[in-house]
Scaffold this motif. Structure first.
Motif, PDB file in Angstrom:
ATOM      1  N   VAL A   1       0.822  -1.209   0.000  1.00  0.00           N
ATOM      2  CA  VAL A   1       0.000   0.000   0.000  1.00  0.00           C
ATOM      3  C   VAL A   1       0.859   1.264   0.000  1.00  0.00           C
ATOM      4  CG1 VAL A   1      -1.732   1.301   1.278  1.00  0.00           C
ATOM      5  CG2 VAL A   1      -1.971  -1.175   1.033  1.00  0.00           C
ATOM      6  N   PRO A   2       1.825   1.439   0.904  1.00  0.00           N
ATOM      7  CA  PRO A   2       2.656   2.646   0.837  1.00  0.00           C
ATOM      8  C   PRO A   2       3.474   2.713  -0.448  1.00  0.00           C
ATOM      9  CG  PRO A   2       2.897   1.597   2.972  1.00  0.00           C
ATOM     10  CD  PRO A   2       2.096   0.673   2.114  1.00  0.00           C
ATOM     11  N   ALA A   3       3.928   1.559  -0.944  1.00  0.00           N
ATOM     12  CA  ALA A   3       4.686   1.545  -2.194  1.00  0.00           C
ATOM     13  C   ALA A   3       3.801   1.992  -3.350  1.00  0.00           C
ATOM     14  CB  ALA A   3       5.250   0.154  -2.443  1.00  0.00           C
ATOM     15  N   ALA A   4       2.565   1.554  -3.382  1.00  0.00           N
ATOM     16  CA  ALA A   4       1.640   1.942  -4.448  1.00  0.00           C
ATOM     17  C   ALA A   4       1.339   3.434  -4.381  1.00  0.00           C
ATOM     18  CB  ALA A   4       0.353   1.134  -4.346  1.00  0.00           C
ATOM     19  N   VAL A   5       1.186   3.961  -3.183  1.00  0.00           N
ATOM     20  CA  VAL A   5       0.936   5.394  -3.025  1.00  0.00           C
ATOM     21  C   VAL A   5       2.142   6.184  -3.532  1.00  0.00           C
ATOM     22  CG1 VAL A   5       0.627   7.230  -1.323  1.00  0.00           C
ATOM     23  CG2 VAL A   5      -0.699   5.120  -1.132  1.00  0.00           C
ATOM     24  N   LEU A   6       3.344   5.728  -3.212  1.00  0.00           N
ATOM     25  CA  LEU A   6       4.557   6.401  -3.658  1.00  0.00           C
ATOM     26  C   LEU A   6       4.678   6.359  -5.175  1.00  0.00           C
ATOM     27  CD1 LEU A   6       7.153   7.845  -2.880  1.00  0.00           C
ATOM     28  CD2 LEU A   6       8.248   5.600  -2.700  1.00  0.00           C
ATOM     29  N   VAL A   7       4.410   5.220  -5.768  1.00  0.00           N
ATOM     30  CA  VAL A   7       4.472   5.105  -7.229  1.00  0.00           C
ATOM     31  C   VAL A   7       3.430   6.021  -7.864  1.00  0.00           C
ATOM     32  CG1 VAL A   7       4.055   3.539  -9.173  1.00  0.00           C
ATOM     33  CG2 VAL A   7       5.470   2.799  -7.246  1.00  0.00           C
ATOM     34  N   GLY A   8       2.241   6.055  -7.326  1.00  0.00           N
ATOM     35  CA  GLY A   8       1.196   6.929  -7.859  1.00  0.00           C
ATOM     36  C   GLY A   8       1.591   8.394  -7.755  1.00  0.00           C
ATOM     37  N   LEU A   9       2.188   8.779  -6.660  1.00  0.00           N
ATOM     38  CA  LEU A   9       2.638  10.152  -6.489  1.00  0.00           C
ATOM     39  C   LEU A   9       3.725  10.507  -7.495  1.00  0.00           C
ATOM     40  CD1 LEU A   9       2.384  12.702  -4.783  1.00  0.00           C
ATOM     41  CD2 LEU A   9       4.147  11.780  -3.288  1.00  0.00           C
ATOM     42  N   VAL A  10       4.654   9.609  -7.722  1.00  0.00           N
ATOM     43  CA  VAL A  10       5.724   9.849  -8.709  1.00  0.00           C
ATOM     44  C   VAL A  10       5.127   9.994 -10.102  1.00  0.00           C
ATOM     45  CG1 VAL A  10       7.732   8.791  -9.830  1.00  0.00           C
ATOM     46  CG2 VAL A  10       7.529   8.778  -7.337  1.00  0.00           C
ATOM     47  N   VAL A  11       4.151   9.177 -10.445  1.00  0.00           N
ATOM     48  CA  VAL A  11       3.508   9.263 -11.766  1.00  0.00           C
ATOM     49  C   VAL A  11       2.800  10.600 -11.923  1.00  0.00           C
ATOM     50  CG1 VAL A  11       1.651   8.294 -13.186  1.00  0.00           C
ATOM     51  CG2 VAL A  11       3.299   6.769 -12.069  1.00  0.00           C
TER      52      VAL A  11
END
Length: 88
Positions: A67-77
């Motif tokens: 979940v935190p990794a997905a949020v981080l990836v989404g933020l970078v995108v």
């Protein structure tokens, strides 16, 4: 229903009994004052609550690391898209 006389302990007799009763009353009063002091210490209670919340969030993040990794990836995108659109 009980009357106040039924709720009271029998009156102590003798000097030692009276002194023991006074010491017990002082101890009870001290505990009450300590409990009220802890309850009224807002700064300490807020710090304790923040530490508890932080610990729960960290424990949840360890249980679900995706979940935190997905949020981080989404933020970078999202940041990447904003930068790319401004340059275009």
């Amino acid at each position: 229903m009980t009357t106040p006389e039924q709720n009271r302990s029998p009156a102590p007799t003798g000097r030692e009994a009276i002194e023991a009763d006074i010491e017990a009353t002082r101890a009870d009063l001290g505990e009450t004052v300590d409990a009220l002091s802890r309850k009224l210490d807002v700064k300490s209670r807020v710090k304790s609550s923040a530490a508890d919340t932080r610990a729960r969030v960290q424990a949840r993040a360890r249980q679900q690391p995706a979940v935190p990794a997905a949020v981080l990836v989404g933020l970078v995108v999202v940041v990447g898209l904003v930068v790319w659109r401004r340059r275009s």
